[in-house]
Every structure is written in structure tokens, then in C-alpha cells.
Design an enzyme around this catalytic site. Structure first.
Site, PDB file in Angstrom:
ATOM      1  N   SER A  12      47.395  47.572  40.604  1.00  0.00           N
ATOM      2  CA  SER A  12      46.870  46.415  41.330  1.00  0.00           C
ATOM      3  C   SER A  12      45.772  46.826  42.300  1.00  0.00           C
ATOM      4  O   SER A  12      45.809  47.916  42.876  1.00  0.00           O
ATOM      5  CB  SER A  12      48.002  45.723  42.098  1.00  0.00           C
ATOM      6  OG  SER A  12      48.999  45.243  41.221  1.00  0.00           O
TER       7      SER A  12
ATOM      8  N   HIS B 166      48.493  47.084  34.549  1.00  0.00           N
ATOM      9  CA  HIS B 166      49.396  48.189  34.865  1.00  0.00           C
ATOM     10  C   HIS B 166      48.782  49.560  34.585  1.00  0.00           C
ATOM     11  O   HIS B 166      49.320  50.569  35.032  1.00  0.00           O
ATOM     12  CB  HIS B 166      50.711  48.036  34.080  1.00  0.00           C
ATOM     13  CG  HIS B 166      51.664  47.076  34.716  1.00  0.00           C
ATOM     14  ND1 HIS B 166      51.364  45.754  34.894  1.00  0.00           N
ATOM     15  CD2 HIS B 166      52.919  47.250  35.229  1.00  0.00           C
ATOM     16  CE1 HIS B 166      52.392  45.147  35.470  1.00  0.00           C
ATOM     17  NE2 HIS B 166      53.332  46.031  35.698  1.00  0.00           N
TER      18      HIS B 166
ATOM     19  N   GLU C 273      38.714  15.301  33.935  1.00  0.00           N
ATOM     20  CA  GLU C 273      39.664  15.650  34.984  1.00  0.00           C
ATOM     21  C   GLU C 273      38.957  16.462  36.066  1.00  0.00           C
ATOM     22  O   GLU C 273      37.926  17.101  35.838  1.00  0.00           O
ATOM     23  CB  GLU C 273      40.816  16.466  34.388  1.00  0.00           C
ATOM     24  CG  GLU C 273      41.798  15.634  33.567  1.00  0.00           C
ATOM     25  CD  GLU C 273      42.743  14.821  34.425  1.00  0.00           C
ATOM     26  OE1 GLU C 273      42.259  13.859  35.077  1.00  0.00           O
ATOM     27  OE2 GLU C 273      43.934  15.115  34.473  1.00  0.00           O
TER      28      GLU C 273
ATOM     29  N   LYS D 299      58.311  38.474  48.486  1.00  0.00           N
ATOM     30  CA  LYS D 299      57.084  37.812  48.937  1.00  0.00           C
ATOM     31  C   LYS D 299      56.631  36.750  47.936  1.00  0.00           C
ATOM     32  O   LYS D 299      56.215  35.646  48.320  1.00  0.00           O
ATOM     33  CB  LYS D 299      55.987  38.863  49.128  1.00  0.00           C
ATOM     34  CG  LYS D 299      54.805  38.393  49.949  1.00  0.00           C
ATOM     35  CD  LYS D 299      53.937  39.573  50.354  1.00  0.00           C
ATOM     36  CE  LYS D 299      52.867  39.140  51.360  1.00  0.00           C
ATOM     37  NZ  LYS D 299      52.093  40.289  51.858  1.00  0.00           N
ATOM     38  N   ASP D 300      56.714  37.082  46.646  1.00  0.00           N
ATOM     39  CA  ASP D 300      56.375  36.102  45.616  1.00  0.00           C
ATOM     40  C   ASP D 300      57.357  34.937  45.625  1.00  0.00           C
ATOM     41  O   ASP D 300      56.981  33.797  45.339  1.00  0.00           O
ATOM     42  CB  ASP D 300      56.363  36.761  44.234  1.00  0.00           C
ATOM     43  CG  ASP D 300      55.138  37.639  44.023  1.00  0.00           C
ATOM     44  OD1 ASP D 300      54.121  37.399  44.683  1.00  0.00           O
ATOM     45  OD2 ASP D 300      55.214  38.573  43.194  1.00  0.00           O
TER      46      ASP D 300
END
Length: 435
Positions: free
Chosen positions: A223, A219, A291, A247-248
Site C-alpha cells: 500500500s 500486494h 445520472e 479502522k475499516d
């Protein structure tokens, strides 16, 4: 990110006014993920994966707490306690499968998040701290996942712990004491299970704390965006809510569809069948593999088969300077350490790979194929063909960051950048008067 046009929090409800004066938590949320946080208007769906990573972590924490209520960290009953969760606990099978596959989905979204950052130059100034904290999160994830894989105390759990921790003994002087301290003894046993269970329970909350720092650091500069062009005016941004929360939300819906499909229909697809056999120190599995999200690093670890030193000449015996085992350990940790120094390896003034034609070719036809090949080699038996292939891919991986990327950043001729984010989106120049 402080922009003069950012919407200010103004509570209307008397209770919210009272709360804001005494504990400004609503203001914090408003400025962090609400209308008070302007973000570039051209973010695509690759920017969803940061939020998805947070959702995946919360799934792991919630399901992990429930599992801890029924799990017994005791070598004689650990395997049976997992079976008890699966068969006797109400919806225990769902909680266990959600936690098990949640780890894989957590790594999937984080890997995509990392590759997005690599391609769009999210590690470049002024976002170096955001990137460094992200790499710390990745390391903590790897440690947490490794310890969690040991807890079911199946064959692959036991022997995975035995093999992976065994590589620490290659470190001179401190290696073997470090391994014994980590295991609590000379081999995986009760002390190992207690330690791994405790750390596996605590580390997700440490990850959550580092994620808060990660978001806080984000922040400050704001972004990044697909063009790599800095925000210049209000027209370049949109409020995070409702535009990007919607959108998220769509991205989250798609994520949950895939997550539920795997959890309900193919829950063991990403696991290993040998881990449904109780741990037996006297029976070594034919092929020990970690894994899937560790396969590229495991391939690098195994790729070193020859000691580094002075070969034997005539009657003089050879001299080993660095054993192959230690070289593998150093290379494995070095493959991650490269990410810490990446912001200073790439000197290109252009952030986004979209405008870097030479970088784009090496990224898509060099780096990504090499990592995929390493992943395939990591799951294959340690046979000559796969070891040679892993060595070739491993050499390119290190060369990409240490040699190719610095050279590209100096000789590459980037494509023309748009004058602003608005111009990239609308094709029209930015009107500073309207801003």
C-alpha cells in the site's frame, strides 16, 4: 508484499491444518487481509474507501440478483415489473431502493478513492498496474451503470439510451453499425432491453474479477501512504488485522449510516422524476440528463458546438474535417483515457501532494473546481452560458493533465520529505537496530 517480518500463517486447529495442506484458502485470506499483511502505520481514513468500494459492489451484486428474480426484460412489462417489485414483492421496495442508491454510493466512494490516488500519487511507480486496473474498473462501472439505468424503461431510461448511443453514430464508418449492434436495431427497443439486461447482470462479476487482480497487484509493491515514503523497516508497518480491520470497520459503520439514511428517508433524491413515467418514444422529455455521476463527462460531450474545419471564404464553401458531435465523443473518451497515461505524465520524484506546494494549489484550486463546474454544467440545459462555462472548465481539465502537470513536475521545488514513515508519525528517527 513480502516483508521478512510479516507474520506467518501457522494453523493450530487440526482441521485448519488439514485444510491448509489441501486448499490453502485460510492462508490466502491471512496474507491478503489478515495479520500476515503489513501495511504502513500512517494510513488515514482516505484509505478506507477501497474497502468501502468492495462493500458497495457486494451490495449491488446481492440486491441485483434478487431484483433479477422478479424483473421482466420485456418492453411491454419492464416498467410494470419494477412497480411490481416496489409494491408486491416482500421488501421489494427496500431491495430496489438499496440497489438504486447503492449505485450512487458506489460511485461516491470510487470517486473519493480516485481523488485520493490523484493527490497522494498512488499512480506512480511501482504501482502503475494497480492504477491501470483501477481505471479499467471505473470504465466497467460506467458501462454497467449506464445499462442499468435503461432497465426501468422510464422516460429518462429510454431517451438517455437514445441520446447517449446516438453519439456513437458520429464515429466515421463504424459508428452507425456499432450503434445498431449495441441497440440491436435502429432505436432502443426489445433487443436493447435484452442485451442491456444480460450485460448489466454479467458485468458486476467481471468487475469483481478485475478487483481481485487490482488487490493482487496492490500486494506486490504494498500500500501507498500519505507521505509517499517507502517502507524501510518493521517499525514503519502494522499488521492489517486488527489495526486496519478495526479502522475499516468504523469507516464502514459511517458509510452504512449515510447509505441507510438516503435509502430509507430520501430514496429518490439522487434520481430523476421523469423515470417514473413509462417510456414513450413519441414524447421527448424537456431536458434529458444522465445520472449525476455522468454529469462531468456529459458536459464535455456537449461542450463542442462548432465543427472543426476550413471556414467558408468568399464564394468557396467551408470544409468540415471533424464534426462537433465527433469532437465531443473523442473529448469524452479522452477525458478518461488521460487517466491511463497519467503515471507517465507526472515525472515528479515526490509522490504525495502534501510535499508538493505548487501541485497542491493547482489540484485544489484548479482541477477539483473544474470537475465540479463540469458536473454542474452537465445537469443544466444546453444554453449558451452553461456551454461556454463547460468549455472553459473542459479546457482546464485537459490542460491540467497534458500541460500543467508535466511542467509542475519539472519546475516545482518539493518540501523536505521525512526520512521514514516512523519519523512522520512519531517525530523520532527510525531505529534500524530495533527493526
Amino acid at each position: 508484499m513480502s516483508f521478512p517480518w510479516a507474520e506467518q500463517y501457522k494453523p493450530q486447529n487440526p482441521f485448519m491444518q488439514w485444510m491448509d495442506e489441501r486448499l490453502p484458502l485460510p492462508r490466502l485470506v491471512f496474507n491478503a487481509v489478515g495479520a500476515g499483511y503489513p501495511v504502513p502505520r500512517n494510513l488515514n481514513y482516505f484509505w478506507n474507501f477501497g474497502v468501502l468500494s468492495g462493500v458497495a459492489l457486494m451490495v449491488q451484486i446481492i440486491t441485483g440478483i434478487v431484483l433479477a428474480m422478479h424483473y421482466a426484460a420485456e418492453t411491454s412489462v419492464a416498467f410494470n415489473s419494477v412497480e411490481h417489485i416496489m409494491r408486491d414483492v416482500q421488501s421489494g421496495w427496500f431491495i430496489r431502493y438499496a440497489h438504486m442508491n447503492g449505485a450512487s454510493f458506489f460511485f461516491i466512494v470510487v470517486y473519493i478513492h480516485i481523488f485520493r490516488g490523484l493527490y497522494f500519487g498512488s499512480y506512480k511507480a511501482p504501482r502503475e498496474m494497480v492504477w491501470l486496473l483501477g481505471v479499467v474498473i471505473f470504465l466497467l462501472m460506467m458501462a454497467t451503470a449506464f445499462m442499468g439505468y435503461v432497465l426501468p424503461w422510464g422516460q429518462m431510461s429510454f431517451w438517455g439510451a437514445q441520446v447517449i448511443t446516438g453519439f456513437f453514430s458520429a464515429i466515421p464508418v463504424v459508428g452507425e453499425p456499432l450503434r445498431q449492434w449495441l441497440l440491436g436495431g435502429f432505436a432502443p427497443d426489445q433487443a436493447t432491453l435484452n442485451r442491456f439486461f444480460s450485460l448489466h447482470f454479467v458485468l458486476p462479476f467481471v468487475i469483481l474479477g478485475v478487483i481481485i487482480l487490482h488487490i493482487w497487484a496492490l500486494h506486490i509493491p504494498g500500500s501507498s501512504n500519505p507521505t509517499g515514503v517507502s517502507v524501510k523497516a518493521k517499525q514503519d508497518t502494522l499488521p492489517f488485522h486488527p489495526y486496519y480491520t478495526a479502522k475499516d470497520g468504523f469507516g464502514l459503520g459511517v458509510f452504512l449510516i449515510f447509505f441507510c439514511a438516503v435509502t430509507f428517508f430520501i430514496p429518490n433524491f439522487l434520481g430523476h422524476a421523469d423515470n417514473y413515467i413509462p417510456a414513450n418514444p413519441l414524447s421527448t422529455p424537456a431536458h434529458i440528463v444522465p445520472e449525476w455521476y455522468f454529469w462531468p463527462f456529459y458536459a464535455i460531450l456537449r461542450a463542442f458546438t462548432v465543427d472543426f474545419g476550413i471556414p467558408a471564404i468568399g464564394s468557396f464553401g467551408g470544409l468540415t474535417i471533424i464534426p462537433a458531435k465527433l469532437l465531443g465523443v473523442l473529448a469524452m473518451f479522452g477525458s478518461i483515457a488521460l487517466l491511463f497515461v497519467l503515471p507517465w505524465l507526472d515525472d515528479s520524484p515526490v509522490r504525495s501532494g502534501t510535499y508538493r506546494p505548487l501541485f497542491k494549489k493547482f489540484f485544489f484550486f484548479g482541477l477539483i473546481p473544474s470537475i465540479i463546474i463540469l458536473g454542474i454544467c452537465g445537469v443544466m440545459p444546453a444554453e449558451t452560458f452553461w456551454l461556454i462555462l463547460a468549455q472553459i472548465a473542459g479546457v482546464y481539465y485537459f490542460a491540467h493533465f497534458l500541460i500543467i502537470l508535466p511542467i509542475i513536475s519539472k519546475i516545482e521545488k518539493p518540501l523536505p520529505l521525512p526520512a521514514s514513515i516512523t519519523e512522520a508519525v512519531t517525530g523520532k528517527p527510525l531505529d534500524m537496530n530495533a527493526a
